[in-house]
Motif scaffolding. Structure first.
Motif, PDB file in Angstrom:
ATOM      1  N   VAL A   1       1.484  -0.963   5.018  1.00 58.12           N
ATOM      2  CA  VAL A   1       1.590   0.495   5.072  1.00 58.12           C
ATOM      3  C   VAL A   1       0.248   1.136   4.749  1.00 58.12           C
ATOM      4  CG1 VAL A   1       2.606   2.515   3.929  1.00 58.12           C
ATOM      5  CG2 VAL A   1       4.060   0.594   4.603  1.00 58.12           C
TER       6      VAL A   1
ATOM      7  N   GLU B   1      -3.142   3.186   7.638  1.00 57.90           N
ATOM      8  CA  GLU B   1      -3.487   4.594   7.456  1.00 57.90           C
ATOM      9  C   GLU B   1      -4.408   5.112   8.560  1.00 57.90           C
ATOM     10  OE1 GLU B   1      -6.282   5.694   4.539  1.00 57.90           O
ATOM     11  OE2 GLU B   1      -7.082   3.688   4.304  1.00 57.90           O
TER      12      GLU B   1
ATOM     13  N   VAL C   1      -2.913   7.308  11.258  1.00 56.42           N
ATOM     14  CA  VAL C   1      -2.227   8.534  10.853  1.00 56.42           C
ATOM     15  C   VAL C   1      -3.196   9.706  10.961  1.00 56.42           C
ATOM     16  CG1 VAL C   1      -0.964   9.690   9.002  1.00 56.42           C
ATOM     17  CG2 VAL C   1      -0.766   7.216   9.296  1.00 56.42           C
TER      18      VAL C   1
ATOM     19  N   PHE D   1      -1.660  14.538   7.976  1.00 54.45           N
ATOM     20  CA  PHE D   1      -0.431  13.892   7.498  1.00 54.45           C
ATOM     21  C   PHE D   1      -0.695  12.798   6.448  1.00 54.45           C
ATOM     22  CE2 PHE D   1       1.011  15.033  11.928  1.00 54.45           C
ATOM     23  CZ  PHE D   1       1.782  16.112  11.524  1.00 54.45           C
ATOM     24  N   LEU D   2      -1.965  12.570   6.108  1.00 54.57           N
ATOM     25  CA  LEU D   2      -2.295  11.450   5.225  1.00 54.57           C
ATOM     26  C   LEU D   2      -1.700  11.612   3.825  1.00 54.57           C
ATOM     27  CD1 LEU D   2      -5.969  10.474   6.132  1.00 54.57           C
ATOM     28  CD2 LEU D   2      -3.912   9.070   6.337  1.00 54.57           C
TER      29      LEU D   2
ATOM     30  N   TYR E   1       1.810  10.844   3.940  1.00 57.40           N
ATOM     31  CA  TYR E   1       1.951   9.407   4.209  1.00 57.40           C
ATOM     32  C   TYR E   1       1.815   8.595   2.926  1.00 57.40           C
ATOM     33  CZ  TYR E   1       1.128   4.905   6.558  1.00 57.40           C
ATOM     34  OH  TYR E   1       1.208   3.613   6.991  1.00 57.40           O
ATOM     35  N   TYR E   2       0.791   8.916   2.138  1.00 56.35           N
ATOM     36  CA  TYR E   2       0.573   8.181   0.886  1.00 56.35           C
ATOM     37  C   TYR E   2       1.666   8.479  -0.136  1.00 56.35           C
ATOM     38  CZ  TYR E   2      -4.058   6.712   2.447  1.00 56.35           C
ATOM     39  OH  TYR E   2      -5.084   6.121   3.131  1.00 56.35           O
TER      40      TYR E   2
END
Length: 445
Positions: free
Chosen positions: A182, A186, A189, A193-194, A197-198
């Protein structure tokens, strides 16, 4: 080829990661003797050095560039597992599961660190010391939070009483690999949206931790239900033995008048030698039929902790079935012990099992169990006959036995339990074919 500055930066980055991993290891093992573990930290510093050298070596093989990170990460995982096995005295799969669990938290922390650095406008151009300082600060705070929530207590419980350690280890390894994937994905992405995402990655780890606690609690509840069922079964066995004693007493009482009449006749006829022989046979017969059962029943009755009484009844039955001569001495009522009752029962069971296993290797196997409660202090003493060689340096390792490696329960788990109780003092001694384990639990002031 990486420059010297790149090599140093890589080493410092790996070293910081290992220190963060150590913080999580202390948390997931619910470590009480922190300083004792930290004194064993220096050998771990070889791992980041090996990891950097391995990365440099893989850099020279272009075909491996895509999987370089994963090869290096797996090598680091194995090196850390070996260190955990040595530092904590775990078996390999327990050490592997523990390292994977700590690694999962570390990966989540990496994601959280990126979010914080992003939000505070820090990036790769920021001083390395600042970035590593933020990283370590987050790891310490997160580890302290896990420690405060006693996550390690449930994780250790799952390792000790859950499924086979290798199954837990493989599941955690897969989960850690998923988390690594995952983080590595990164790059695909969109920047806006990071952060989301994290944060999603961090949420996944929180859910994993909740799942571990849930499984541990479920396993603990099932274990306690089983123990309660065993207690009921052992109490029924205890009542059955009492009924047998009552029947024997009634039988003895029925024969008592005939015995007295016979003894009076022998005394009247002056047959003193025959009288002495009859009295001796009567005494031996009483001990065989009633004396021993009454003695054991009386001593068991003084154990007023149901869980401990149940375990003792079960172990005494097993020893009787295996031809091990046993002696139980509980002179005063034992109503409480200043430690978790289940931990005390585990310690009691481990000591008796090891004593019985060692005694079976002797010509005349015997085990003696003494419980002495006085002024808030409880002394447990388990002695047994032994005929094998004692290895002081190995006896605390998982799987150690006087019969050889992998044959016995070992005393490693016993030692790990007592690490949580500073008021509990173990003592071990052996001499002239007698092996003795003592445990003193002081009352709380």
């Amino acid at each position: 080829m990486p420059s010297l500055s790149d090599f140093i930066a890589g080493f410092l980055d790996n070293l910081t990661g290992h220190l963060a991993l150590t913080a999580y290891l202390l948390a997931v093992t619910d470590e009480q003797a922190v300083w004792g573990r930290l004194k064993k930290l220096p050998p771990l510093f070889l791992s980041p050095l090996i990891a950097v050298l391995l990365s440099v070596g893989l850099y020279t093989v272009p075909e491996l560039m895509m999987v370089q990170y994963f090869i290096s990460s797996f090598a680091t995982l194995i090196l850390c597992t070996l260190w955990v096995r040595w530092a904590w005295g775990f078996g390999f799969w327990q050490a592997f599961a523990t390292t994977c669990m700590a690694g999962i938290f570390q990966v989540a922390q990496s994601a959280l660190s990126i979010v914080i650095l992003w939000e505070t406008s820090l990036d790769e151009s920021s001083p390395l010391a600042v970035v590593l300082g933020v990283y370590m600060s987050i790891s310490i705070v997160a580890a302290l939070l896990l420690y405060k929530l006693r996550f390690g207590k449930w994780f250790r419980l799952l390792l000790d009483h859950g499924p086979a350690p290798w199954r837990i280890a493989l599941v955690l390894f897969v989960l850690m690999a998923v988390m690594e994937m995952v983080i590595r994905l990164e790059s695909g992405v969109l920047p806006r949206f990071l952060v989301f995402y994290y944060l999603m990655a961090v949420t996944m780890v929180v859910l994993m931790a909740a799942l571990v606690v849930y499984l541990a609690k479920r396993s603990d509840a099932a274990r306690k239900i089983q123990v309660q069922q065993d207690i009921i079964a052992q109490q029924q066995l205890y009542e059955r033995d009492l009924e047998i004693i009552r029947q024997e007493v009634r039988t003895f009482r029925h024969d008592y008048k005939n015995l007295l009449a016979n003894l009076s006749k022998q005394a009247g006829e002056g047959e003193l030698e025959r009288l002495r022989r009859t009295l001796s046979e009567l005494d031996i017969g009483f001990d065989l039929r009633l004396g021993r059962k009454i003695q054991v029943s009386t001593q068991i009755g003084n154990v007023q902790i149901p869980e401990a009484r149940s375990l003792l009844l079960g172990k005494l039955t097993v020893m009787q079935e295996n031809g091990v001569d046993f002696r139980l001495e509980v002179l005063y009522p034992v109503a409480a012990v200043d430690m978790d009752v289940w931990d005390f029962v585990r310690c009691l069971g481990i000591l008796i099992d090891n004593a019985m296993e060692a005694a079976l290797d002797t010509e005349q196997p015997w085990v003696e169990i003494v419980l002495l409660a006085q002024e808030g202090r409880l002394l447990l003493r388990v002695s047994n006959s032994y005929a094998n060689m004692i290895e002081p340096g190995n006896m605390w390792n998982d799987g150690w036995s006087t019969k050889g490696a992998g044959r016995g329960l070992g005393l490693a788990s016993y030692q790990r339990i007592l690490e949580s109780y500073p008021n509990a003092s173990p003592c071990t001694s052996w001499e002239n074919g007698i092996f003795v384990q003592e445990l003193t639990v002081e009352g709380k002031l």
